[in-house]
Scaffold this motif. Sequence first.
Motif, PDB file in Angstrom:
ATOM      1  N   PRO A  56       0.849  -1.184   0.000  1.00 47.07           N
ATOM      2  CA  PRO A  56       0.000   0.000   0.000  1.00 47.07           C
ATOM      3  C   PRO A  56       0.895   1.249   0.000  1.00 47.07           C
ATOM      4  O   PRO A  56       1.925   1.274   0.676  1.00 47.07           O
ATOM      5  CB  PRO A  56      -0.773  -0.119   1.312  1.00 47.07           C
ATOM      6  N   MET A  57       0.485   2.246  -0.760  1.00 49.14           N
ATOM      7  CA  MET A  57       1.318   3.443  -0.942  1.00 49.14           C
ATOM      8  C   MET A  57       1.653   4.120   0.388  1.00 49.14           C
ATOM      9  O   MET A  57       2.781   4.568   0.593  1.00 49.14           O
ATOM     10  CB  MET A  57       0.596   4.406  -1.885  1.00 49.14           C
ATOM     11  N   ASP A  58       0.686   4.163   1.323  1.00 51.32           N
ATOM     12  CA  ASP A  58       0.968   4.856   2.586  1.00 51.32           C
ATOM     13  C   ASP A  58       2.065   4.134   3.384  1.00 51.32           C
ATOM     14  O   ASP A  58       2.863   4.757   4.072  1.00 51.32           O
ATOM     15  CB  ASP A  58      -0.303   5.051   3.431  1.00 51.32           C
ATOM     16  N   LEU A  59       2.117   2.808   3.243  1.00 51.00           N
ATOM     17  CA  LEU A  59       3.178   2.062   3.934  1.00 51.00           C
ATOM     18  C   LEU A  59       4.543   2.398   3.352  1.00 51.00           C
ATOM     19  O   LEU A  59       5.524   2.562   4.068  1.00 51.00           O
ATOM     20  CB  LEU A  59       2.944   0.549   3.800  1.00 51.00           C
ATOM     21  N   LEU A  60       4.585   2.492   2.023  1.00 49.76           N
ATOM     22  CA  LEU A  60       5.844   2.831   1.351  1.00 49.76           C
ATOM     23  C   LEU A  60       6.315   4.226   1.765  1.00 49.76           C
ATOM     24  O   LEU A  60       7.494   4.447   2.063  1.00 49.76           O
ATOM     25  CB  LEU A  60       5.665   2.728  -0.169  1.00 49.76           C
ATOM     26  N   VAL A  61       5.369   5.156   1.819  1.00 49.63           N
ATOM     27  CA  VAL A  61       5.705   6.532   2.222  1.00 49.63           C
ATOM     28  C   VAL A  61       6.241   6.526   3.656  1.00 49.63           C
ATOM     29  O   VAL A  61       7.256   7.163   3.961  1.00 49.63           O
ATOM     30  CB  VAL A  61       4.463   7.453   2.085  1.00 49.63           C
ATOM     31  N   ASN A  62       5.588   5.757   4.545  1.00 45.47           N
ATOM     32  CA  ASN A  62       6.050   5.669   5.937  1.00 45.47           C
ATOM     33  C   ASN A  62       7.440   5.069   6.039  1.00 45.47           C
ATOM     34  O   ASN A  62       8.266   5.513   6.832  1.00 45.47           O
ATOM     35  CB  ASN A  62       5.094   4.790   6.760  1.00 45.47           C
ATOM     36  N   THR A  63       7.683   4.041   5.224  1.00 45.00           N
ATOM     37  CA  THR A  63       9.000   3.394   5.222  1.00 45.00           C
ATOM     38  C   THR A  63      10.072   4.410   4.864  1.00 45.00           C
ATOM     39  O   THR A  63      11.098   4.526   5.536  1.00 45.00           O
ATOM     40  CB  THR A  63       9.018   2.241   4.187  1.00 45.00           C
ATOM     41  N   LYS A  64       9.806   5.149   3.795  1.00 48.05           N
ATOM     42  CA  LYS A  64      10.779   6.138   3.331  1.00 48.05           C
ATOM     43  C   LYS A  64      11.016   7.195   4.417  1.00 48.05           C
ATOM     44  O   LYS A  64      12.150   7.551   4.706  1.00 48.05           O
ATOM     45  CB  LYS A  64      10.267   6.765   2.034  1.00 48.05           C
ATOM     46  N   LYS A  65       9.918   7.636   5.031  1.00 49.94           N
ATOM     47  CA  LYS A  65      10.032   8.668   6.075  1.00 49.94           C
ATOM     48  C   LYS A  65      10.854   8.174   7.252  1.00 49.94           C
ATOM     49  O   LYS A  65      11.724   8.869   7.748  1.00 49.94           O
ATOM     50  CB  LYS A  65       8.628   9.059   6.568  1.00 49.94           C
ATOM     51  N   SER A  66      10.556   6.942   7.711  1.00 50.65           N
ATOM     52  CA  SER A  66      11.309   6.478   8.889  1.00 50.65           C
ATOM     53  C   SER A  66      12.774   6.242   8.560  1.00 50.65           C
ATOM     54  O   SER A  66      13.637   6.445   9.413  1.00 50.65           O
ATOM     55  CB  SER A  66      10.689   5.242   9.551  1.00 50.65           C
ATOM     56  N   LYS A 110      14.364   9.639   8.567  1.00 45.04           N
ATOM     57  CA  LYS A 110      14.450  10.148   9.936  1.00 45.04           C
ATOM     58  C   LYS A 110      15.711   9.670  10.651  1.00 45.04           C
ATOM     59  O   LYS A 110      16.294  10.397  11.451  1.00 45.04           O
ATOM     60  CB  LYS A 110      13.215   9.685  10.713  1.00 45.04           C
ATOM     61  N   VAL A 111      16.119   8.439  10.368  1.00 43.32           N
ATOM     62  CA  VAL A 111      17.338   7.945  11.031  1.00 43.32           C
ATOM     63  C   VAL A 111      18.600   8.303  10.231  1.00 43.32           C
ATOM     64  O   VAL A 111      19.702   7.898  10.575  1.00 43.32           O
ATOM     65  CB  VAL A 111      17.299   6.410  11.284  1.00 43.32           C
ATOM     66  N   GLY A 112      18.420   9.040   9.148  1.00 47.16           N
ATOM     67  CA  GLY A 112      19.578   9.501   8.378  1.00 47.16           C
ATOM     68  C   GLY A 112      20.106   8.496   7.373  1.00 47.16           C
ATOM     69  O   GLY A 112      21.263   8.579   6.955  1.00 47.16           O
ATOM     70  N   ALA A 113      19.279   7.530   6.983  1.00 43.52           N
ATOM     71  CA  ALA A 113      19.723   6.544   5.987  1.00 43.52           C
ATOM     72  C   ALA A 113      19.877   7.215   4.624  1.00 43.52           C
ATOM     73  O   ALA A 113      19.124   8.127   4.293  1.00 43.52           O
ATOM     74  CB  ALA A 113      18.712   5.412   5.893  1.00 43.52           C
ATOM     75  N   ASP A 114      20.858   6.750   3.873  1.00 49.87           N
ATOM     76  CA  ASP A 114      21.086   7.280   2.531  1.00 49.87           C
ATOM     77  C   ASP A 114      20.332   6.398   1.533  1.00 49.87           C
ATOM     78  O   ASP A 114      20.797   5.327   1.156  1.00 49.87           O
ATOM     79  CB  ASP A 114      22.596   7.291   2.254  1.00 49.87           C
ATOM     80  N   ILE A 115      19.157   6.833   1.135  1.00 53.05           N
ATOM     81  CA  ILE A 115      18.307   6.005   0.269  1.00 53.05           C
ATOM     82  C   ILE A 115      18.721   6.191  -1.187  1.00 53.05           C
ATOM     83  O   ILE A 115      18.681   7.302  -1.722  1.00 53.05           O
ATOM     84  CB  ILE A 115      16.818   6.375   0.443  1.00 53.05           C
ATOM     85  N   ALA A 116      19.127   5.085  -1.824  1.00 47.90           N
ATOM     86  CA  ALA A 116      19.525   5.158  -3.229  1.00 47.90           C
ATOM     87  C   ALA A 116      18.287   5.240  -4.118  1.00 47.90           C
ATOM     88  O   ALA A 116      18.304   5.877  -5.170  1.00 47.90           O
ATOM     89  CB  ALA A 116      20.363   3.952  -3.599  1.00 47.90           C
ATOM     90  N   GLY A 117      17.221   4.584  -3.721  1.00 52.21           N
ATOM     91  CA  GLY A 117      16.015   4.614  -4.527  1.00 52.21           C
ATOM     92  C   GLY A 117      15.056   3.508  -4.160  1.00 52.21           C
ATOM     93  O   GLY A 117      15.310   2.706  -3.263  1.00 52.21           O
ATOM     94  N   VAL A 118      13.938   3.509  -4.862  1.00 50.66           N
ATOM     95  CA  VAL A 118      12.911   2.485  -4.649  1.00 50.66           C
ATOM     96  C   VAL A 118      12.863   1.610  -5.896  1.00 50.66           C
ATOM     97  O   VAL A 118      12.776   2.120  -7.011  1.00 50.66           O
ATOM     98  CB  VAL A 118      11.514   3.128  -4.429  1.00 50.66           C
ATOM     99  N   VAL A 119      12.958   0.310  -5.711  1.00 47.38           N
ATOM    100  CA  VAL A 119      12.817  -0.609  -6.837  1.00 47.38           C
ATOM    101  C   VAL A 119      11.365  -1.070  -6.876  1.00 47.38           C
ATOM    102  O   VAL A 119      10.865  -1.628  -5.905  1.00 47.38           O
ATOM    103  CB  VAL A 119      13.726  -1.843  -6.661  1.00 47.38           C
TER     104      VAL A 119
END
Length: 222
Positions: free
Chosen positions: A183-193, A196-205
């Motif tokens: 579900p899109m809201d879960l994906l958005v929450n994942t990205k946000k959290s 928040k911890v300062g992870a360097d997100i390369a992208g979403v597959v």
Amino acid sequence: MKKELVIMENPKSSISESIRTIRTNLQFSSVGKKVKSIFITSSVPGEGKSFISSNLALTFAQTGKKTLIIDCDMRRGRTHNVFGLKPTRGLSNLLIDNIEEEFKHYIIKSEIPELYILTRGTVPPNPSELLNSEGMETLLNLLEKIFDYIILDGVPTNGLPDALIMARRVDKVVIVSSIKYTPMDLLVNTKKSLEKVGADIAGVVVNKVPKKSTDYYSSYYE
Ligand SMILES: Nc1ncnc2c1ncn2[C@@H]1O[C@H](COP(=O)(O)OP(=O)(O)OP(=O)(O)O)[C@@H](O)[C@H]1O
Ligand SMILES: [Mg+2]
């Protein structure tokens, strides 16, 4: 060779092409910054972390870089399965062993040149504790000296702290999202959290994309 290793089984397929593109993007994102450890996570279980991790590790190895895949899911990891290995001793066992002296004995050299595997090991009673232990930090520091790339087949973020702690430790994080299940809201929450911890997100597959809506499952590996 196992069917799931699409990079070997079907190198010209569009899924293989996409996985090579992810590799190239990760390599280019490393300009001016060390990118060695890459943690693969998702919002919920079953979105394709192990599938993407295994194939991504393979594409790195194919460029001649010494690559290790670590199955960080000590509860239900199945990386051994993808490579046709037995679930013998692995990460969980190593983390309670003498890490500095023994770690090389736990790493399995695969049939694929430059590709090495550290399986999940015996299912422990306390996987979260082990994953976030000092031992894990010691181990990663040792492995980073030996390998060019370390792909960590991870756990879902799923409201648990495990993935977030690992995500903060590594150089890059890749989120796998299954177009059908997440579900899109879960994906958005994942990205946000993760942010928040300062992870360097390369992208979403975006995984498990149907080729055409009527031909959903059969199109997976093509
Ligand atoms: N792009 C894909 N094409 C075909 N099959 C796929 C694809 N991605 C995943 N699968 C299949 O979907 C199932 C779940 O994938 P996988 O085990 O990689 O997910 P996971 O995120 O690692 O799950 P878990 O959270 O349980 O570790 C597996 O049977 C896998 O083979
Ligand atoms: Mg998995």
